[in-house]
Design an enzyme around this catalytic site. Structure first.
Site, PDB file in Angstrom:
ATOM      1  N   ASP A   1     -21.855  25.024  -7.792  1.00  0.00           N
ATOM      2  CA  ASP A   1     -20.824  25.025  -8.823  1.00  0.00           C
ATOM      3  C   ASP A   1     -21.264  24.192 -10.033  1.00  0.00           C
ATOM      4  O   ASP A   1     -21.817  23.093  -9.878  1.00  0.00           O
ATOM      5  CB  ASP A   1     -19.549  24.420  -8.211  1.00  0.00           C
TER       6      ASP A   1
ATOM      7  N   ASP B   1     -19.858  27.457  -1.045  1.00  0.00           N
ATOM      8  CA  ASP B   1     -19.741  26.908  -2.386  1.00  0.00           C
ATOM      9  C   ASP B   1     -19.998  25.409  -2.290  1.00  0.00           C
ATOM     10  O   ASP B   1     -19.361  24.721  -1.489  1.00  0.00           O
ATOM     11  CB  ASP B   1     -18.311  27.153  -2.906  1.00  0.00           C
TER      12      ASP B   1
ATOM     13  N   HIS C   1     -13.815  34.780  -9.214  1.00  0.00           N
ATOM     14  CA  HIS C   1     -12.481  34.161  -9.157  1.00  0.00           C
ATOM     15  C   HIS C   1     -12.079  33.470 -10.451  1.00  0.00           C
ATOM     16  O   HIS C   1     -11.031  32.832 -10.501  1.00  0.00           O
ATOM     17  CB  HIS C   1     -12.471  33.147  -8.009  1.00  0.00           C
ATOM     18  N   ASP C   2     -12.935  33.523 -11.468  1.00  0.00           N
ATOM     19  CA  ASP C   2     -12.606  32.856 -12.731  1.00  0.00           C
ATOM     20  C   ASP C   2     -12.261  33.828 -13.852  1.00  0.00           C
ATOM     21  O   ASP C   2     -11.795  33.396 -14.909  1.00  0.00           O
ATOM     22  CB  ASP C   2     -13.801  32.003 -13.207  1.00  0.00           C
TER      23      ASP C   2
ATOM     24  N   GLU D   1     -35.485  30.998   4.862  1.00  0.00           N
ATOM     25  CA  GLU D   1     -35.273  31.280   3.437  1.00  0.00           C
ATOM     26  C   GLU D   1     -33.825  31.044   3.010  1.00  0.00           C
ATOM     27  O   GLU D   1     -33.086  31.985   2.694  1.00  0.00           O
ATOM     28  CB  GLU D   1     -35.631  32.745   3.127  1.00  0.00           C
TER      29      GLU D   1
HETATM   30  C1  NOJ Z   1     -16.557  26.639 -11.713  1.00  0.00           C
HETATM   31  C2  NOJ Z   1     -15.662  27.299 -10.715  1.00  0.00           C
HETATM   32  O1  NOJ Z   1     -16.038  28.649 -10.589  1.00  0.00           O
HETATM   33  C3  NOJ Z   1     -14.260  27.127 -11.213  1.00  0.00           C
HETATM   34  O2  NOJ Z   1     -13.356  27.884 -10.463  1.00  0.00           O
HETATM   35  C4  NOJ Z   1     -13.928  25.661 -11.179  1.00  0.00           C
HETATM   36  O3  NOJ Z   1     -12.648  25.462 -11.717  1.00  0.00           O
HETATM   37  C5  NOJ Z   1     -14.936  24.840 -11.976  1.00  0.00           C
HETATM   38  N1  NOJ Z   1     -16.295  25.236 -11.713  1.00  0.00           N
HETATM   39  C6  NOJ Z   1     -14.825  23.380 -11.640  1.00  0.00           C
HETATM   40  O4  NOJ Z   1     -15.280  23.140 -10.338  1.00  0.00           O
END
Ligand code: NOJ
Length: 561
Positions: A200, A99, A327-328, A264
């Site tokens: 991100d 990430d 995870h969101d 790649e």
């Molecule tokens: C997206 C990420 O998936 C999330 O978990 C995060 O809080 C925000 N970007 C800020 O970095």
């Protein structure tokens, strides 16, 4: 099929490092833990993993607030532990992408500490500093996590901009030194051998340089609660803070950096905008199809129209990328379940994800049917997006605490971040018995929602995942085939073909989203097909496609003769 790149053929699996496997028994996942589970991932049948942030961080945004881009958070181990993990993954033919959080650092990052130290510090312009206006912030811009996007720093009397938490100051990407420093970060990890990055929040990298205030009525501004980026009103509110010119050029530059490396390397954008593919092969390789996922009910109509729009919008040469969990967001099991047929619905959605055209991303724990963790009080919440919105709602917008708490408990992303459930022993085998895990383990680990109980049970969700991943791997049409929608009128089932030219294989996929039988008629050139998979009893492998009686929640995959 032969000329597809590895990331077009691969199935990705997102690991949330803090919750995956605790190797040293401190209640937090780590690299030794992850390394020990690589055989499990190989046997599951995934080809690549995406690690959510593993860097040093005060963890105010669960690691998306990085205080050092070129190291490993001590709770996750050491850089050597990381190297061992990477090597062990590669030995098992599993690629690893990291990430990369570009938009902001943590306020504890050395760059920001320097930047805030004085008006003339050489790194002052690495972040976005402005004078206040009329005794308040420079303008009325909002943070995505609630409240003003500006924070006054008393030391120098100026405000800094933060699109997310106030502990996540935005980097100033218009400063060439910032770019160079960040490209060095990219090279650091590529030199170690990683296979790419998930980028991100790329839509928030630039802001309008003149800081025009939002012009929507002040009243709306007051009541905007930053639900999420899918909310149309909220997007309008963020006009000057999102998708500003310059991101394409920046992505092209980043692409040139990763293309310096053989093998790649892949760039995956956390954004749903297909424009970030550039001309098809000069910006990002993959961009998530979030519009497919961001709904509480995936109806055949929603999927069909999503596919029609999405595939038509992709620039020539660009490759789709689908996901239904991360995870969101609320876990697939909880979001798409109806309380009665949860297991069947979870399987149907997985089958969809693995048979649609595009690279699928799975989220850890979905393979055993993990469901949302339920929290009950404010002090249990670790996700500061939820607590910060709670504060904004109660302090700035005058909402009563009960309502604000109800909202925070509903939206907290902790729900999908609880420790992975490995077995039925105390703490689900994630951490040793008696250790307090960083988030509570979901109590349903005792009810067979755990890896050990499902591994050798052919009827389990885990066995189903393994079987579907194998089915995909063994059938080129499911990986590489073109997509063709069928029976567009049905509101109960979703059916489509995948045709792969070089092998000549054509597969039919029919997914019955209803709890009743559906008579499906497929008017195709050939009416004969061979059954490849069904989750219902079908004694006869030879199918007549002129009429198929789909059973409740049936997943049917067949190869046309
Ligand atoms: C997206 C990420 O998936 C999330 O978990 C995060 O809080 C925000 N970007 C800020 O970095």
């Amino acid at each position: 099929m032969a000329d597809l790149k590895w990331w077009q053929k691969a199935v990705f699996y997102q690991i949330y490092p803090r919750s995956f496997a605790d190797g040293n028994g401190d209640g937090i996942g780590d690299f030794p833990g992850m390394t020990a589970k690589l055989d499990y991932l190989r046997d599951l049948g995934v080809d690549a993993v995406w690690l959510s942030p593993h860097y040093p961080s005060p963890f105010l945004d669960c690691g998306y607030d990085i205080s050092d881009y070129v190291d490993v958070g001590p709770e996750y181990g050491t850089l050597d532990d990381f190297k061992r993990f990477l090597e062990a993954a590669h030995e098992r033919d599993i690629k690893v992408i990291l990430d990369f959080v570009l938009n902001h650092t943590s306020d504890l990052h050395a760059w920001f500490k320097e930047s805030r130290s004085s008006l003339d510090n050489p790194k002052r312009d690495w972040f976005i500093w402005r004078d206040g206006k009329d005794g308040g912030p420079p303008n009325n811009w909002q943070s995505l996590f609630g409240g003003s996007a500006w924070e006054l720093d008393p030391r120098t009397g100026q405000y800094y901009y933060h699109c997310f938490l106030k502990s996540q100051p935005d980097l100033n990407w218009r400063n060439p030194e910032v770019k160079e420093a960040m490209w060095d970060v990219v090279r650091f990890w590529l030199d170690l051998g990683v296979d790419g990055f998930r980028l991100d929040a790329i839509g928030t990298i630039y802001e309008h340089p003149d800081l025009p205030p939002h012009t929507i009525p002040a009243e709306k501004l007051q009541h905007a609660t930053a639900h999420d980026l899918a909310d149309a009103e909220f997007r309008q509110l963020m006009t000057y803070q999102l998708h500003q010119p310059g991101v394409h050029e920046l992505m092209q530059e980043l692409r040139r950096v990763v293309d310096e490396y053989p093998g790649e390397k892949v760039l995956v954008g956390e954004d749903d905008n297909v424009a970030y593919h550039g001309s098809g092969d000069d910006e990002l390789h993959l961009v998530f199809n979030f519009p497919l996922m961001l709904t509480d009910k995936l109806t055949p109509e929603h999927i069909r129209s999503n596919q029609a729009i999405r595939l038509a919008d992709l620039p020539p040469g660009a490759w789709p990328c689908n996901t239904l969990g991360n995870h969101d967001v609320s876990r697939m099991w909880s979001r798409f379940g109806d309380g009665k047929h949860d297991a069947e619905l979870a399987r149907l959605h997985l089958a969809l994800l693995l048979t649609l055209k595009g690279t699928p991303f799975l989220y850890n724990g979905e393979e055993i049917g993990m469901s949302n963790l339920k929290l009950t009080s404010l002090d249990q919440i670790r996700d500061t997006m939820a607590t910060s919105r709670y504060a904004a709602l109660t302090e700035e917008k005058g909402l009563n605490p009960e309502e604000a708490l109800e909202y925070a408990l509903r939206i907290t992303r902790d729900r999908c971040r609880s420790p992975l459930q490995w077995d039925s022993s105390a703490n689900s085998g994630f951490s040793p018995a008696g250790v307090e895990t960083w988030l509570p383990v979901n109590a349903n680990y005792r009810e067979r929602v755990n890896v050990a109980d499902q591994l050798n049970d052919p009827a389990s969700t885990l066995s189903f995942y393994r079987e579907m991943l194998k089915l995909r791997r063994n059938n080129p049409a499911l990986i590489a085939g073109e997509y063709l929608a069928l029976n567009p009128q049905s509101e109960e089932y979703f059916a489509f073909l995948r045709h792969e030219a070089s092998s000549g294989q054509t597969c039919l996929v029919a997914l019955n989203f209803s709890d009743t039988n559906q008579a499906a008629i497929f008017d195709l050139e050939t009416s004969r097909a061979r059954l490849l998979f069904s989750n219902r009893s079908r004694p006869d492998a030879a199918l007549d496609l002129r009429q198929i009686d789909l059973q409740p929640f049936e997943i049917l995959v067949a190869e046309l003769n």
